[in-house]
Scaffold this motif. Structure first.
Motif, mmCIF file in Angstrom:
data_model
loop_
_atom_site.group_PDB
_atom_site.id
_atom_site.type_symbol
_atom_site.label_atom_id
_atom_site.label_comp_id
_atom_site.label_asym_id
_atom_site.label_seq_id
_atom_site.Cartn_x
_atom_site.Cartn_y
_atom_site.Cartn_z
ATOM 1 N N ARG A 1 43.712 38.741 48.788
ATOM 2 C CA ARG A 1 42.462 38.736 48.025
ATOM 3 C C ARG A 1 41.407 39.591 48.725
ATOM 4 N NH1 ARG A 1 37.621 37.092 48.019
ATOM 5 N NH2 ARG A 1 36.542 36.485 46.120
ATOM 6 N N ASN B 1 38.758 43.679 42.971
ATOM 7 C CA ASN B 1 38.240 42.333 42.729
ATOM 8 C C ASN B 1 36.745 42.350 43.014
ATOM 9 O OD1 ASN B 1 37.476 39.630 42.859
ATOM 10 N ND2 ASN B 1 39.382 38.956 43.805
ATOM 11 N N THR C 1 34.690 39.680 42.516
ATOM 12 C CA THR C 1 34.179 38.332 42.741
ATOM 13 C C THR C 1 33.731 38.177 44.186
ATOM 14 O OG1 THR C 1 35.687 37.494 41.069
ATOM 15 C CG2 THR C 1 34.738 35.877 42.565
#
Length: 147
Positions: free
Chosen positions: A50, A59, A61
């Motif tokens: 991640r 990503n 986020t």
């Protein structure tokens, strides 16, 4: 997937300000950084994937302080060192040891859930930072209860 403690070794190729969530704005100099975190949940060291996705721009986020630094285009993940034990704070403190000349602690970064001063350390030189990270992980592997 196993879990434990990890340290991301990051390179920052430019100096610049980054707003880090509720911590506010920090000016991060160019150089090398070591961020120590834990991956103890069901996904284990999958958390590292991640982090790499955030650094690659795949990503957007932002959950943790490190996401803001990783999400800046000047920051790349150079290496990851792991230990399959819950020794996050012990590793972070060893990287930022009291005699660690040239190491700069980024106060309050990445440690909102413990009593450490920081889990992010900066150094201008790669070799010194990588050596400190490697030594810290090896030391806690030899004495994992030294938290």
């Amino acid at each position: 997937m196993p879990g434990g403690t990890y340290t991301l070794v990051l390179q920052r190729d430019a100096r610049g300000p980054i707003t880090v969530g509720a911590l506010g704005e920090f000016t991060f100099p160019a150089g090398w950084y070591a961020y120590t975190g834990s991956a103890l949940g069901s996904g284990g060291f999958g958390r590292i994937d991640r982090h790499r996705a955030v650094a690659a721009g795949d990503n957007d986020t932002r959950h943790w302080h490190i996401d803001y630094l990783l999400g800046d285009a000047a920051t790349t993940v150079e290496r990851v060192v792991t230990t399959e034990a819950d020794v996050e704070c012990a590793v972070a403190r060893r990287v930022d040891g009291p005699t660690a000349e040239g190491f700069e602690r980024i106060d309050a970064f990445g440690c909102s859930d413990c009593d450490c001063r920081s889990h992010l350390i900066h150094h201008a030189q790669r070799a010194q930072l990588v050596g400190a990270v490697t030594d810290a992980h090896e030391a806690v592997r030899d004495a994992p209860t030294d938290e």
